[in-house]
Design a protein around this motif. Sequence first.
Motif, PDB file in Angstrom:
ATOM      1  N   ARG A  21     -54.866 -21.316-115.710  1.00 27.94           N
ATOM      2  CA  ARG A  21     -53.670 -21.720-114.587  1.00 27.94           C
ATOM      3  C   ARG A  21     -54.430 -22.925-114.597  1.00 27.94           C
ATOM      4  O   ARG A  21     -53.607 -23.880-113.771  1.00 27.94           O
ATOM      5  N   CYS A  22     -55.361 -23.327-114.108  1.00 31.65           N
ATOM      6  CA  CYS A  22     -56.338 -24.977-113.498  1.00 31.65           C
ATOM      7  C   CYS A  22     -55.507 -25.499-114.763  1.00 31.65           C
ATOM      8  O   CYS A  22     -55.015 -27.092-114.161  1.00 31.65           O
ATOM      9  N   MET A  23     -55.183 -25.928-115.953  1.00 31.11           N
ATOM     10  CA  MET A  23     -54.887 -27.159-116.257  1.00 31.11           C
ATOM     11  C   MET A  23     -53.730 -26.527-116.865  1.00 31.11           C
ATOM     12  O   MET A  23     -52.730 -27.729-116.654  1.00 31.11           O
ATOM     13  N   ALA A  24     -52.796 -25.129-116.511  1.00 30.90           N
ATOM     14  CA  ALA A  24     -51.614 -25.523-115.954  1.00 30.90           C
ATOM     15  C   ALA A  24     -50.826 -26.919-114.526  1.00 30.90           C
ATOM     16  O   ALA A  24     -49.972 -27.673-114.903  1.00 30.90           O
ATOM     17  N   GLU A  25     -51.773 -26.224-113.181  1.00 35.37           N
ATOM     18  CA  GLU A  25     -51.223 -26.621-112.549  1.00 35.37           C
ATOM     19  C   GLU A  25     -51.816 -28.270-112.367  1.00 35.37           C
ATOM     20  O   GLU A  25     -50.902 -29.028-112.241  1.00 35.37           O
ATOM     21  N   LEU A  26     -53.098 -28.372-113.287  1.00 36.60           N
ATOM     22  CA  LEU A  26     -52.822 -29.607-113.180  1.00 36.60           C
ATOM     23  C   LEU A  26     -52.088 -30.549-113.805  1.00 36.60           C
ATOM     24  O   LEU A  26     -51.515 -31.720-113.786  1.00 36.60           O
ATOM     25  N   LYS A  27     -51.224 -30.125-114.819  1.00 36.31           N
ATOM     26  CA  LYS A  27     -50.661 -30.892-116.054  1.00 36.31           C
ATOM     27  C   LYS A  27     -49.516 -30.746-115.200  1.00 36.31           C
ATOM     28  O   LYS A  27     -48.359 -31.590-114.635  1.00 36.31           O
TER      29      LYS A  27
END
Length: 122
Positions: A21-27
């Motif tokens: 989720r973190c990486m998706a938000e960040l991307k």
Amino acid sequence: MLKGHSKTNIRNRFALSVKARCMAELKAAHNKYQGDIKVLKKAMVDVISTIILCFNGYCGTSCAKYSYVCAGTNRQAKNFMPNNVKVRMVDSDQQVLQKCLEMVLSPAALDATKLLTTTQKC
Ligand SMILES: [Zn+2]
């Protein structure tokens, strides 16, 4: 939240879900702001509290407002959750979750990782 023999397994999967989720938000935010790190840092502060709410079962207006991958309809939230697991976080879980999120999304973390370089820590 966690019961029986699958305890560790669920915890691990939960941690992976958080990371995803973190990486998706960040991307998504990175694309939206075209790599403007100043804006990104500010945005991620809201995202941290939003993800905590979302994973805690309060997916809704804050997701609609601040999340870049969750529209606040609960449907997307499930994509980032282990299947068939009803998560009820206790206070200590929430603290762990917040630490994980800050490790990836806090302004200091964004500086340290220079964006989208994944950390292995969380
Ligand atoms: Zn949500």
